[in-house]
Enzyme design. Structure first.
Site, short mmCIF file in Angstrom:
data_model
loop_
_atom_site.label_atom_id
_atom_site.label_comp_id
_atom_site.label_asym_id
_atom_site.label_seq_id
_atom_site.Cartn_x
_atom_site.Cartn_y
_atom_site.Cartn_z
N HIS A 57 4.62 -4.99 -4.63
CA HIS A 57 5.32 -3.79 -4.16
C HIS A 57 6.61 -4.23 -3.47
CE1 HIS A 57 1.96 -0.89 -4.79
NE2 HIS A 57 1.28 -2.02 -4.77
N GLN A 151 2.60 6.61 -4.62
CA GLN A 151 1.76 6.04 -3.55
C GLN A 151 0.95 7.09 -2.79
OE1 GLN A 151 1.25 2.44 -1.97
NE2 GLN A 151 -0.40 3.93 -1.84
N HIS A 209 -3.17 1.98 -10.26
CA HIS A 209 -4.00 1.53 -9.14
C HIS A 209 -5.32 2.29 -9.30
CE1 HIS A 209 -0.34 -0.05 -7.38
NE2 HIS A 209 -0.99 -0.45 -6.30
N GLU A 212 -9.39 1.47 -6.11
CA GLU A 212 -9.19 0.46 -5.07
C GLU A 212 -9.98 0.89 -3.84
OE1 GLU A 212 -5.15 -0.33 -3.91
OE2 GLU A 212 -5.71 -2.12 -2.75
FE FE2 Z 1 -0.80 -2.38 -5.24
#
Ligand code: FE2
Length: 419
Positions: A57, A151, A209, A212
């Site tokens: 990132h 995000q 993603h 997670e």
């Molecule tokens: Fe990540």
């Protein structure tokens, strides 16, 4: 013409070989090759393809030290909250300066290929604009791929799905997602559908993603894998993290491993980051935070390791050293048989390149760009055991850097006399 001599090429030549380079491209590899204007003796050291960091990132780097960024619980979710505050203060100048510093830190340790997730839950798209410029400006030194990454959610953040589409139109290479962070499973699933739809519509790669979390009920990887398989874009797709797959029951995992193999989807684990973030709700035993790297690797599913964070609200001590990532990863994954130790450098080199879909420009082969590293070791086993430094990084036949082998003046005298 340039010739690199006395090279031990990783997984190609047990004996010393020569690499002949013309106009930045590998012309020939072998022995007794024609003379060149410049000849560089590599002294029998191990030559490997450049390190690939497939998951980083770059818009977050070096934001971990400020007050707003301090993550007191060490959890993923507090990291996202802290970033929300930091993001408000971001400027293009600051974002550019930090990203450049992060790229330099990785390049100085042998990375030449980076896939970076850039947060597009930002109406100004500051990070994305900066990274699109840097991708172009730095392309001779480092290859950068950009993931349009929501995000704070594709739906949990109002208009997140539209921002992703805008980012793809502006030139992002991959579609991202964060289904486990959406506010309900239904929205997580909706986001996975949308990710794959957008990838198909714009001809982009996928990198989500995915799961997670230690929550075994988080199984978005199943849907992602099925959708990319149906679109026939498995090899162009990646599931990052998949931590919960490390906690899944064996029966479901067995079924999934078969389907992952069938789709050809790639997997990225981030060993140091997820060892730090996961297991935070566990008492004992504490989970390792890692997906089933060993089983994936052994069954021929493409899996690789990434750094993820360099000093940001999710992980304070990342430094772009892929050898450190490999070191942690193989310990946590139990992939340390002698055979695995001989080829585990794949996890930070060729497997990453395959994930980034870079095969045509990656690898130490005639006809490909002369990109490679010289490690301070003679064998893959010694490189891993010694956590060998990169002595030189060569890109298009030219040094990105070279450094001398460290020397030490240590006198061990077991029989030193005392007065
Ligand atoms: Fe990540």
């Amino acid at each position: 013409m340039k010739k690199f001599t006395n090279a031990r090429i990783y997984r190609q030549h047990d004996e010393l070989a020569e690499i002949l380079v013309d106009k930045g491209v590998i012309k020939q590899i072998g022995k007794g090759l024609p003379k060149a204007d410049t000849e560089i003796d590599l002294g029998g050291r191990l030559v490997v393809p450049p390190y690939v960091d497939p998951h980083l990132h770059l818009d977050y780097v070096y934001t971990g030290g400020g007050k707003a960024a301090k993550n007191t619980t060490g959890t993923l979710f507090e990291g996202i909250e802290r970033w929300h505050e930091v993001k408000k203060t971001q400027t293009p100048e600051d974002a550019r300066e930090r990203a450049l510093k992060g790229i330099a830190e990785e390049v100085s340790k042998g990375v030449q290929f980076i896939r970076t997730h850039i947060d597009v839950d930002d109406p100004k798209l500051i990070g994305l604009k900066v990274m699109l410029e840097l991708r172009e400006q730095l392309k001779d030194n480092v290859t950068i791929q950009i993931v349009a990454f929501p995000q704070e959610g594709m739906y949990a953040y109002k208009g997140g799905d539209e921002m992703i589409e805008e980012a793809l139109k502006m030139g992002a290479d991959c579609v991202g997602g964060i289904p486990h962070f959406e506010w309900a499973r239904e929205f997580g699933e909706k986001s996975v559908h949308r990710t794959v739809e957008l990838a198909a519509k714009y001809g982009k790669l996928v990198d989500v993603h995915c799961d997670e979390t230690d929550d075994v009920m988080s199984r978005h990887v199943e849907l992602l894998n099925a959708l990319v398989m149906m679109q026939d874009i498995g090899v162009r797709s990646t599931a990052s993290h998949t931590c919960s797959f490390g906690s899944a029951n064996d029966s479901w995992a067995f079924r999934m491993l078969g389907l992952f193999k069938k789709s050809g989807m790639n997997f990225i684990a981030n060993p140091t980051e997820n060892a730090y973030l996961q297991g935070r709700q566990d008492t004992y035993p504490k989970r390792r935070g890692l997906t089933r790297v060993k089983e994936m690797w052994e069954s021929g599913i493409n899996v690789c390791f990434g750094q993820d964070s360099i000093n940001d609200p999710w992980y304070p001590v990342g430094n772009g050293n892929m050898m450190n990532i490999l070191d942690n990863g193989i310990h946590l994954a139990h992939t340390m048989s002698f055979d695995q130790l001989d080829r585990c450098l794949d996890l930070i080199t060729s497997n990453g390149a395959k994930t980034l879909h870079l095969e045509d420009q990656y690898g130490i082969e005639a006809g490909k760009p002369a990109n490679f590293l010289v490690l301070n070791a003679e064998t893959p086993f010694e490189a891993v055991r010694q956590r060998a430094d990169v002595l030189a990084s060569i890109r298009n036949g030219e040094y990105l850097f070279k450094r001398p082998e460290p020397t030490y003046d240590i006198k061990l005298d077991l029989f030193r006399k005392t007065k």
